[in-house]
Write a protein that holds these residues in place. Structure first.
Motif, mmCIF file in Angstrom:
data_model
loop_
_atom_site.group_PDB
_atom_site.id
_atom_site.type_symbol
_atom_site.label_atom_id
_atom_site.label_comp_id
_atom_site.label_asym_id
_atom_site.label_seq_id
_atom_site.Cartn_x
_atom_site.Cartn_y
_atom_site.Cartn_z
ATOM 1 N N VAL A 287 -24.423 -9.984 -47.771
ATOM 2 C CA VAL A 287 -23.195 -9.711 -48.639
ATOM 3 C C VAL A 287 -22.418 -8.692 -47.509
ATOM 4 O O VAL A 287 -23.120 -7.844 -47.206
ATOM 5 C CB VAL A 287 -23.572 -8.873 -49.640
ATOM 6 C CG1 VAL A 287 -22.349 -8.514 -50.702
ATOM 7 C CG2 VAL A 287 -24.415 -9.744 -50.688
ATOM 8 N N SER A 288 -21.194 -9.069 -47.407
ATOM 9 C CA SER A 288 -20.244 -8.096 -46.381
ATOM 10 C C SER A 288 -19.252 -7.276 -47.362
ATOM 11 O O SER A 288 -18.730 -6.341 -46.834
ATOM 12 C CB SER A 288 -19.583 -9.029 -45.494
ATOM 13 O OG SER A 288 -18.738 -10.063 -46.057
ATOM 14 N N TYR A 289 -19.045 -7.500 -48.605
ATOM 15 C CA TYR A 289 -18.282 -6.711 -49.258
ATOM 16 C C TYR A 289 -18.521 -6.858 -50.718
ATOM 17 O O TYR A 289 -18.881 -7.870 -51.316
ATOM 18 C CB TYR A 289 -16.725 -7.372 -49.195
ATOM 19 C CG TYR A 289 -15.680 -6.830 -50.114
ATOM 20 C CD1 TYR A 289 -15.050 -5.610 -49.782
ATOM 21 C CD2 TYR A 289 -15.196 -7.184 -51.373
ATOM 22 C CE1 TYR A 289 -14.293 -4.969 -50.409
ATOM 23 C CE2 TYR A 289 -14.044 -6.664 -51.926
ATOM 24 C CZ TYR A 289 -13.819 -5.492 -51.805
ATOM 25 O OH TYR A 289 -12.660 -4.911 -52.347
ATOM 26 N N VAL A 343 -16.286 -13.189 -43.869
ATOM 27 C CA VAL A 343 -15.598 -13.635 -42.500
ATOM 28 C C VAL A 343 -16.750 -13.666 -41.365
ATOM 29 O O VAL A 343 -17.698 -13.003 -41.373
ATOM 30 C CB VAL A 343 -14.552 -12.709 -42.161
ATOM 31 C CG1 VAL A 343 -13.299 -12.665 -43.198
ATOM 32 C CG2 VAL A 343 -14.943 -11.139 -41.887
ATOM 33 N N PRO A 344 -16.406 -14.560 -40.671
ATOM 34 C CA PRO A 344 -17.519 -14.651 -39.251
ATOM 35 C C PRO A 344 -17.734 -13.264 -38.699
ATOM 36 O O PRO A 344 -16.721 -12.426 -38.324
ATOM 37 C CB PRO A 344 -16.566 -15.545 -38.387
ATOM 38 C CG PRO A 344 -16.042 -16.389 -39.174
ATOM 39 C CD PRO A 344 -15.381 -15.402 -40.071
ATOM 40 N N ASN A 345 -18.916 -12.681 -38.568
ATOM 41 C CA ASN A 345 -19.453 -11.865 -37.711
ATOM 42 C C ASN A 345 -19.051 -10.421 -38.340
ATOM 43 O O ASN A 345 -18.992 -9.467 -37.824
ATOM 44 C CB ASN A 345 -18.824 -11.624 -36.437
ATOM 45 C CG ASN A 345 -19.338 -12.932 -35.474
ATOM 46 O OD1 ASN A 345 -20.457 -13.379 -35.312
ATOM 47 N ND2 ASN A 345 -18.489 -13.532 -34.785
ATOM 48 N N ALA A 346 -18.907 -10.381 -39.863
ATOM 49 C CA ALA A 346 -18.610 -9.425 -40.658
ATOM 50 C C ALA A 346 -19.715 -8.705 -40.546
ATOM 51 O O ALA A 346 -20.964 -8.953 -41.080
ATOM 52 C CB ALA A 346 -18.112 -9.677 -41.977
ATOM 53 N N ALA A 347 -19.613 -7.205 -40.918
ATOM 54 C CA ALA A 347 -20.956 -6.225 -40.952
ATOM 55 C C ALA A 347 -21.281 -6.493 -42.550
ATOM 56 O O ALA A 347 -20.694 -6.657 -43.443
ATOM 57 C CB ALA A 347 -20.446 -4.699 -40.701
ATOM 58 N N VAL A 348 -22.750 -6.581 -42.433
ATOM 59 C CA VAL A 348 -23.374 -6.890 -43.827
ATOM 60 C C VAL A 348 -23.742 -5.475 -44.559
ATOM 61 O O VAL A 348 -24.079 -4.475 -43.975
ATOM 62 C CB VAL A 348 -24.684 -7.700 -43.735
ATOM 63 C CG1 VAL A 348 -24.197 -9.069 -42.968
ATOM 64 C CG2 VAL A 348 -25.483 -7.199 -42.800
#
Length: 358
Positions: A287-289, A343-348
């Motif tokens: 989950v990034s957001y 989004v690609p490479n988003a901080a989780v």
């Protein structure tokens, strides 16, 4: 890509299953609405409505008695208390309206439901406490400060205050027991639950009853000092103090309702609960957001960006999102849930305390 959320239950995938807990087990949190989410919504609404009806009934009886006593004694404190009770009766009626409005189901014009109506009507009720109760009480105290001393028999006044204390006390106990029941399930005190709860009706009734009981003690003390010393300013002082008390309660209730109306974020514990539900879901890798916001009593709107496990086609991915969203919608705590792709490479996002069971 984002997946369109269904606004009508008839458009959602079926059957809907409860949210799976994953390998970490069942989350245990101690905050508002988390234990409530397992209760029946009709029972919750019914208990709050009963609490309000008891408060309104008690206030109407008390207001009539106080008004009669105020005319008989001419006491400024009694006048303030009668204004207080009439204001509380009116406010209780508005809280009943709030309860009725908040449970209306979502529709095309209000896709997130009508839950915030409860905060609107509760805020109007709080303004009523301030305008009808606080201002009248303070004004009466000021105008009666230098009043000439007159022979007054306060016996009827004390009798009315004693009866009012019993009735108001019963209403307060009813609100306290309801709060204590929910608070114990979440390991918080009754006061802690009332302050933090997303249910404005319970909060309004509890603090109005608490102010009423406190005001009765103040009024009795002021009338007693007047009778003992013969100085009428004691009675006027009691009226002013009651008015200030009502003003403080009104400001607090207005502030809390404003918080929820403008978009009140959930607590960290509820945030962690929802995040854990997502992270432990077998179809979600990360989950990034995560956005969680109260949209009504015991109702949360959730938006989350997730990475779905595996490499799935767009059609399969859209259906997977809809299935997961429906699982959250099946939880009575969530009014609506919307998932999007990270989004690609988003901080989780990660849980600070990985073990929520402790």
């Amino acid at each position: 890509m984002s997946v369109r959320s269904s606004k009508n239950n008839s458009h959602r995938s079926a059957p809907v299953q409860p949210i799976s807990r994953g390998v970490r087990g069942t989350s245990k949190i101690s905050n508002d609405s988390m234990a409530d989410s397992n209760d029946n919504n009709d029972q919750q609404h019914s208990s709050s409505l009963i609490t309000v009806l008891i408060a309104v009934g008690a206030n109407v009886i008390i207001a009539i008695a106080k008004t009669i006593a105020a005319f008989m004694t001419g006491s400024a404190s009694m006048i303030a208390e009668s204004a207080h009770s009439w204001a509380d009766a009116g406010n209780g009626t508005l809280l009943i309206v709030a309860e009725k409005k908040a449970v209306k189901p979502a529709d095309v014009s209000h896709p997130l439901g009508y839950g915030k109506e409860s905060y609107v009507w509760s805020m109007i009720a709080a303004f009523g406490v301030f305008m009808a109760g606080s201002i009248v009480s303070i004004y009466t105290g000021i105008t009666e400060w230098n009043a000439a001393e007159s022979e007054t028999n306060y016996t009827i006044g004390f009798i009315v205050l004693a009866v009012a204390f019993l009735l108001e006390g019963f209403s307060l106990v009813q609100a306290y027991l309801q709060s204590k029941k929910h608070g114990q399930a979440m390991n918080v005190s009754a006061i802690g639950y009332v302050v933090s709860t997303s249910n404005p009706t319970l909060r309004g009734v509890f603090f109005e009853d608490l102010a009423a009981v406190t005001g009765l003690i103040i009024a009795a003390a002021a009338m007693g000092m007047h009778a003992y010393t013969g100085e009428p300013f004691w009675d006027a002082l009691g009226s002013i103090i009651v008015g200030l008390l009502l003003g403080a309660v009104a400001i607090f209730l207005i502030s809390r309702n404003r918080d929820f109306l403008v978009g009140y974020k959930v607590s960290k514990k509820i945030h962690d609960y929802a995040l854990n539900e997502l992270l432990t879901h077998p179809d979600i890798d990360s989950v990034s957001y995560l956005h969680l916001e109260w949209v009504g009593p015991k109702k949360i709107f959730m938006v989350a960006a997730v990475d779905i496990a595996g490499n799935q086609k767009e059609k399969e991915l859209a259906q997977k999102f809809e299935d997961i969203e429906n699982q959250f919608r099946a939880n009575s705590l969530f009014q609506e849930a919307i998932l999007t792709l990270s989004v690609p490479n988003a901080a989780v996002l990660v849980l600070e305390n990985d073990d929520l069971t402790q």
